[in-house]
Motif scaffolding. Structure first.
Motif, PDB file in Angstrom:
ATOM      1  N   ALA A 118     -19.967 -10.563  13.722  1.00  0.00           N
ATOM      2  CA  ALA A 118     -19.636 -11.860  13.128  1.00  0.00           C
ATOM      3  C   ALA A 118     -20.185 -11.960  11.715  1.00  0.00           C
ATOM      4  O   ALA A 118     -19.525 -12.484  10.805  1.00  0.00           O
ATOM      5  CB  ALA A 118     -20.200 -12.995  13.996  1.00  0.00           C
ATOM      6  N   ARG A 119     -21.407 -11.450  11.498  1.00  0.00           N
ATOM      7  CA  ARG A 119     -22.008 -11.481  10.165  1.00  0.00           C
ATOM      8  C   ARG A 119     -21.209 -10.603   9.195  1.00  0.00           C
ATOM      9  O   ARG A 119     -21.002 -10.967   8.030  1.00  0.00           O
ATOM     10  CB  ARG A 119     -23.449 -10.995  10.227  1.00  0.00           C
ATOM     11  N   LEU A 120     -20.758  -9.442   9.674  1.00  0.00           N
ATOM     12  CA  LEU A 120     -19.980  -8.557   8.810  1.00  0.00           C
ATOM     13  C   LEU A 120     -18.651  -9.199   8.430  1.00  0.00           C
ATOM     14  O   LEU A 120     -18.228  -9.133   7.272  1.00  0.00           O
ATOM     15  CB  LEU A 120     -19.731  -7.213   9.512  1.00  0.00           C
ATOM     16  N   ARG A 121     -17.979  -9.807   9.399  1.00  0.00           N
ATOM     17  CA  ARG A 121     -16.704 -10.475   9.104  1.00  0.00           C
ATOM     18  C   ARG A 121     -16.903 -11.579   8.078  1.00  0.00           C
ATOM     19  O   ARG A 121     -16.100 -11.748   7.152  1.00  0.00           O
ATOM     20  CB  ARG A 121     -16.092 -11.046  10.386  1.00  0.00           C
TER      21      ARG A 121
ATOM     22  N   LEU B 248     -20.625  -6.243  -4.177  1.00  0.00           N
ATOM     23  CA  LEU B 248     -20.628  -5.529  -2.900  1.00  0.00           C
ATOM     24  C   LEU B 248     -21.400  -6.328  -1.851  1.00  0.00           C
ATOM     25  O   LEU B 248     -22.589  -6.605  -2.028  1.00  0.00           O
ATOM     26  CB  LEU B 248     -21.264  -4.150  -3.079  1.00  0.00           C
ATOM     27  N   PRO B 249     -20.776  -6.724  -0.736  1.00  0.00           N
ATOM     28  CA  PRO B 249     -21.499  -7.463   0.301  1.00  0.00           C
ATOM     29  C   PRO B 249     -22.610  -6.628   0.914  1.00  0.00           C
ATOM     30  O   PRO B 249     -22.429  -5.442   1.200  1.00  0.00           O
ATOM     31  CB  PRO B 249     -20.414  -7.775   1.336  1.00  0.00           C
TER      32      PRO B 249
ATOM     33  N   LEU C 181     -18.253 -23.268   0.815  1.00  0.00           N
ATOM     34  CA  LEU C 181     -17.892 -22.079   0.035  1.00  0.00           C
ATOM     35  C   LEU C 181     -18.596 -20.831   0.537  1.00  0.00           C
ATOM     36  O   LEU C 181     -18.153 -19.715   0.266  1.00  0.00           O
ATOM     37  CB  LEU C 181     -18.213 -22.307  -1.443  1.00  0.00           C
ATOM     38  N   HIS C 182     -19.700 -21.018   1.278  1.00  0.00           N
ATOM     39  CA  HIS C 182     -20.435 -19.877   1.830  1.00  0.00           C
ATOM     40  C   HIS C 182     -20.487 -19.970   3.356  1.00  0.00           C
ATOM     41  O   HIS C 182     -21.459 -19.544   3.976  1.00  0.00           O
ATOM     42  CB  HIS C 182     -21.857 -19.832   1.263  1.00  0.00           C
ATOM     43  N   ALA C 183     -19.450 -20.528   3.970  1.00  0.00           N
ATOM     44  CA  ALA C 183     -19.451 -20.738   5.419  1.00  0.00           C
ATOM     45  C   ALA C 183     -19.740 -19.438   6.162  1.00  0.00           C
ATOM     46  O   ALA C 183     -19.195 -18.388   5.853  1.00  0.00           O
ATOM     47  CB  ALA C 183     -18.112 -21.311   5.870  1.00  0.00           C
ATOM     48  N   GLY C 184     -20.634 -19.528   7.128  1.00  0.00           N
ATOM     49  CA  GLY C 184     -21.039 -18.364   7.898  1.00  0.00           C
ATOM     50  C   GLY C 184     -22.228 -17.641   7.310  1.00  0.00           C
ATOM     51  O   GLY C 184     -22.836 -16.802   7.967  1.00  0.00           O
ATOM     52  N   LYS C 185     -22.587 -17.979   6.077  1.00  0.00           N
ATOM     53  CA  LYS C 185     -23.693 -17.315   5.390  1.00  0.00           C
ATOM     54  C   LYS C 185     -24.888 -18.250   5.324  1.00  0.00           C
ATOM     55  O   LYS C 185     -24.750 -19.431   5.037  1.00  0.00           O
ATOM     56  CB  LYS C 185     -23.270 -16.917   3.977  1.00  0.00           C
ATOM     57  N   VAL C 186     -26.081 -17.713   5.575  1.00  0.00           N
ATOM     58  CA  VAL C 186     -27.282 -18.524   5.442  1.00  0.00           C
ATOM     59  C   VAL C 186     -27.636 -18.655   3.971  1.00  0.00           C
ATOM     60  O   VAL C 186     -27.598 -17.700   3.209  1.00  0.00           O
ATOM     61  CB  VAL C 186     -28.463 -17.934   6.228  1.00  0.00           C
TER      62      VAL C 186
ATOM     63  N   LEU D 131     -32.417 -12.746   0.573  1.00  0.00           N
ATOM     64  CA  LEU D 131     -31.307 -13.655   0.289  1.00  0.00           C
ATOM     65  C   LEU D 131     -31.345 -14.134  -1.155  1.00  0.00           C
ATOM     66  O   LEU D 131     -30.314 -14.244  -1.823  1.00  0.00           O
ATOM     67  CB  LEU D 131     -31.352 -14.842   1.250  1.00  0.00           C
ATOM     68  N   ASP D 132     -32.539 -14.405  -1.650  1.00  0.00           N
ATOM     69  CA  ASP D 132     -32.660 -14.838  -3.046  1.00  0.00           C
ATOM     70  C   ASP D 132     -32.293 -13.715  -4.018  1.00  0.00           C
ATOM     71  O   ASP D 132     -31.877 -13.979  -5.154  1.00  0.00           O
ATOM     72  CB  ASP D 132     -34.079 -15.336  -3.328  1.00  0.00           C
ATOM     73  N   LEU D 133     -32.452 -12.459  -3.585  1.00  0.00           N
ATOM     74  CA  LEU D 133     -32.070 -11.323  -4.426  1.00  0.00           C
ATOM     75  C   LEU D 133     -30.572 -11.046  -4.377  1.00  0.00           C
ATOM     76  O   LEU D 133     -30.076 -10.198  -5.124  1.00  0.00           O
ATOM     77  CB  LEU D 133     -32.838 -10.067  -3.993  1.00  0.00           C
ATOM     78  N   GLY D 134     -29.852 -11.736  -3.491  1.00  0.00           N
ATOM     79  CA  GLY D 134     -28.401 -11.573  -3.467  1.00  0.00           C
ATOM     80  C   GLY D 134     -27.822 -11.004  -2.200  1.00  0.00           C
ATOM     81  O   GLY D 134     -26.616 -10.731  -2.142  1.00  0.00           O
ATOM     82  N   ALA D 135     -28.648 -10.801  -1.163  1.00  0.00           N
ATOM     83  CA  ALA D 135     -28.089 -10.367   0.120  1.00  0.00           C
ATOM     84  C   ALA D 135     -27.137 -11.442   0.634  1.00  0.00           C
ATOM     85  O   ALA D 135     -27.367 -12.633   0.450  1.00  0.00           O
ATOM     86  CB  ALA D 135     -29.199 -10.114   1.141  1.00  0.00           C
ATOM     87  N   ASP D 136     -26.058 -11.011   1.278  1.00  0.00           N
ATOM     88  CA  ASP D 136     -25.074 -11.969   1.793  1.00  0.00           C
ATOM     89  C   ASP D 136     -25.506 -12.581   3.107  1.00  0.00           C
ATOM     90  O   ASP D 136     -25.111 -13.700   3.430  1.00  0.00           O
ATOM     91  CB  ASP D 136     -23.718 -11.273   1.964  1.00  0.00           C
TER      92      ASP D 136
END
Length: 248
Positions: free
Chosen positions: A112-115, A75-76, A167-172, A93-98
């Motif tokens: 933009a973050r949600l998309r 689940l994002p 592979l994680h474009a848009g994600k920090v 983020l280390d715990l798995g937040a997108d």
């Protein structure tokens, strides 16, 4: 059917703002003012994404995130955090937040973050063969990288870092996540060197990057094709050498 988003925040004005802003974009909204209610909602509903405020009254937001990841691993989750809470962002983020959005936030950046987070969920089924943004193209099948149609030669390690970012474009991605994925030294300076080398090869102006962006004190983000909101602000932050070099 419209995607459903669960908003977990104890502040009624924030929930109202999100409900109004997201509903106009076609999202259906579920709300929870605390962790207990959030877990109850997740037990009976199946939202497409969660927006999680870390400052909840009945449970530490990071603990709730850990519980969500245990029960809903795919689940994002996009985290809302305060501007000065860099350590909290990294931990989330280390715990798995997108992804995370800093309060106060603009609706355009949040959308933009949600998309991007929803895109990651779909892309998890398989690698996209070719990634393109702002003149950069990365063929993940043929391992060919081009800038403005001219092939760019990367070292194997440079390509490994770029592939993970694609592979994680848009994600920090945090420094720890990047170094773990590529199985390299945990020395932050090691990562800075490779990011600097990639910018020299991929950016038109490495001092004012438009593609490989620094999230100060947290990590790096490869710009997604539709990630235009606040691009100028983030690029301006990257252009400050004292910040980018002293905060790994």
């Amino acid at each position: 059917m419209s995607p459903t988003i669960l908003v977990i925040d104890d502040e009624p004005p924030i929930r109202k703002l999100l409900r109004m802003g997201l509903s106009t974009q076609g999202y259906a909204i579920l709300e929870a003012p605390n962790a207990v209610t959030a877990l109850e909602v997740l037990g009976r509903e199946s939202p497409a994404l969660v927006i999680l405020d870390l400052g909840l009254p009945d449970m530490r937001g990071h603990d709730l995130l850990r519980a969500i990841r245990a029960s809903h691993p795919g689940l994002p989750v996009v985290v809302l955090s305060s501007r000065d809470d860099e350590s909290g962002k990294v931990e989330a983020l280390d715990l798995g937040a997108d992804d995370y959005v800093t309060k106060p936030f603009g609706m355009a950046e949040l959308l933009a973050r949600l998309r991007a987070a929803l895109r990651h969920q779909l892309a998890a089924r398989g690698e996209r063969p070719v990634f393109r943004v702002d003149g950069l193209s990365v063929d993940l099948v043929r391992r060919v990288v081009k800038v403005d149609d001219a092939e760019v030669k990367l070292t194997p390690r440079e390509y490994d870092f770029l592939r993970i970012l694609v592979l994680h474009a848009g994600k920090v991605l945090t420094h720890a996540q990047l170094m773990h994925e590529v199985s390299v030294s945990s020395d932050p300076q090691y990562l800075r060197v490779y990011m600097r080398q990639l910018r020299q090869k991929l950016e038109a102006d490495p001092e004012r990057p438009r593609i490989l962006l620094t999230e100060t004190g947290v990590g790096y983000r490869l710009r997604a094709p539709d990630d235009e909101p606040n691009l100028k602000r983030r690029a301006a932050n990257d252009a400050k050498p004292a910040v980018t070099e002293t905060n790994p």
